[in-house]
Design a protein around this motif. Sequence first.
Motif, PDB file in Angstrom:
ATOM      1  N   LEU A  37      -1.183   9.708  54.492  1.00 32.09           N
ATOM      2  CA  LEU A  37      -1.557  11.015  55.031  1.00 32.09           C
ATOM      3  C   LEU A  37      -0.845  12.184  54.364  1.00 32.09           C
ATOM      4  O   LEU A  37      -1.303  13.313  54.451  1.00 32.09           O
ATOM      5  N   GLY A  38       0.258  11.942  53.741  1.00 32.46           N
ATOM      6  CA  GLY A  38       0.962  13.038  53.069  1.00 32.46           C
ATOM      7  C   GLY A  38       2.291  12.557  52.522  1.00 32.46           C
ATOM      8  O   GLY A  38       2.749  11.451  52.814  1.00 32.46           O
ATOM      9  N   ARG A  39       2.923  13.422  51.757  1.00 38.32           N
ATOM     10  CA  ARG A  39       4.176  13.030  51.117  1.00 38.32           C
ATOM     11  C   ARG A  39       5.290  12.851  52.144  1.00 38.32           C
ATOM     12  O   ARG A  39       5.987  11.841  52.137  1.00 38.32           O
ATOM     13  N   LEU A  40       5.467  13.829  53.032  1.00 34.72           N
ATOM     14  CA  LEU A  40       6.513  13.738  54.037  1.00 34.72           C
ATOM     15  C   LEU A  40       6.206  12.631  55.040  1.00 34.72           C
ATOM     16  O   LEU A  40       7.095  11.861  55.427  1.00 34.72           O
ATOM     17  N   SER A  45       7.201   7.343  57.258  1.00 30.49           N
ATOM     18  CA  SER A  45       6.602   6.039  57.562  1.00 30.49           C
ATOM     19  C   SER A  45       7.322   4.911  56.832  1.00 30.49           C
ATOM     20  O   SER A  45       7.504   3.823  57.376  1.00 30.49           O
ATOM     21  N   GLY A  46       7.727   5.149  55.593  1.00 29.72           N
ATOM     22  CA  GLY A  46       8.475   4.136  54.853  1.00 29.72           C
ATOM     23  C   GLY A  46       9.812   3.834  55.504  1.00 29.72           C
ATOM     24  O   GLY A  46      10.218   2.673  55.625  1.00 29.72           O
ATOM     25  N   VAL A  47      10.492   4.877  55.940  1.00 27.38           N
ATOM     26  CA  VAL A  47      11.766   4.684  56.633  1.00 27.38           C
ATOM     27  C   VAL A  47      11.543   3.938  57.944  1.00 27.38           C
ATOM     28  O   VAL A  47      12.304   3.041  58.306  1.00 27.38           O
ATOM     29  N   ALA A  48      10.475   4.287  58.679  1.00 22.69           N
ATOM     30  CA  ALA A  48      10.157   3.604  59.935  1.00 22.69           C
ATOM     31  C   ALA A  48       9.841   2.130  59.696  1.00 22.69           C
ATOM     32  O   ALA A  48      10.234   1.261  60.495  1.00 22.69           O
ATOM     33  N   LEU A  49       9.147   1.820  58.616  1.00 22.21           N
ATOM     34  CA  LEU A  49       8.830   0.433  58.290  1.00 22.21           C
ATOM     35  C   LEU A  49      10.092  -0.366  57.991  1.00 22.21           C
ATOM     36  O   LEU A  49      10.272  -1.475  58.497  1.00 22.21           O
ATOM     37  N   ILE A  50      10.986   0.208  57.211  1.00 20.21           N
ATOM     38  CA  ILE A  50      12.244  -0.475  56.898  1.00 20.21           C
ATOM     39  C   ILE A  50      13.079  -0.672  58.162  1.00 20.21           C
ATOM     40  O   ILE A  50      13.652  -1.744  58.386  1.00 20.21           O
ATOM     41  N   CYS A  51      13.139   0.359  58.999  1.00 19.86           N
ATOM     42  CA  CYS A  51      13.891   0.253  60.263  1.00 19.86           C
ATOM     43  C   CYS A  51      13.318  -0.824  61.163  1.00 19.86           C
ATOM     44  O   CYS A  51      14.065  -1.566  61.815  1.00 19.86           O
ATOM     45  N   ALA A  52      11.993  -0.922  61.242  1.00 20.42           N
ATOM     46  CA  ALA A  52      11.363  -1.945  62.086  1.00 20.42           C
ATOM     47  C   ALA A  52      11.743  -3.343  61.606  1.00 20.42           C
ATOM     48  O   ALA A  52      12.058  -4.224  62.418  1.00 20.42           O
ATOM     49  N   LEU A  53      11.761  -3.556  60.308  1.00 23.23           N
ATOM     50  CA  LEU A  53      12.121  -4.872  59.776  1.00 23.23           C
ATOM     51  C   LEU A  53      13.592  -5.188  60.017  1.00 23.23           C
ATOM     52  O   LEU A  53      13.947  -6.316  60.372  1.00 23.23           O
TER      53      LEU A  53
END
Length: 76
Positions: A37-40, A45-53
């Motif tokens: 959806l956008g750069r920010l 979202s990438g940080v949220a994905l890493i945190c979830a894992l």
Amino acid sequence: MTHSAVGRLVRKDLFLMRWPIAGTLVAGAGALALMPLGRLTGYVSGVALICALIILNIVIVLYGVAQERREKMLLF
């Protein structure tokens, strides 16, 4: 330990942790859906994905240690 005993232990652990795993899959899918959806938004979202894992791994380890101590079975 035979291969079938190891398989049963793995299936048991996956069964016991099915809800945290399902929650992490939902959170990861949501993060992946927001990435284009956008750069920010992609960064967040990438940080949220890493945190979830990372959180899933911490929960699995802590649950295993707590269960072993509760049952007084320190086999591994």
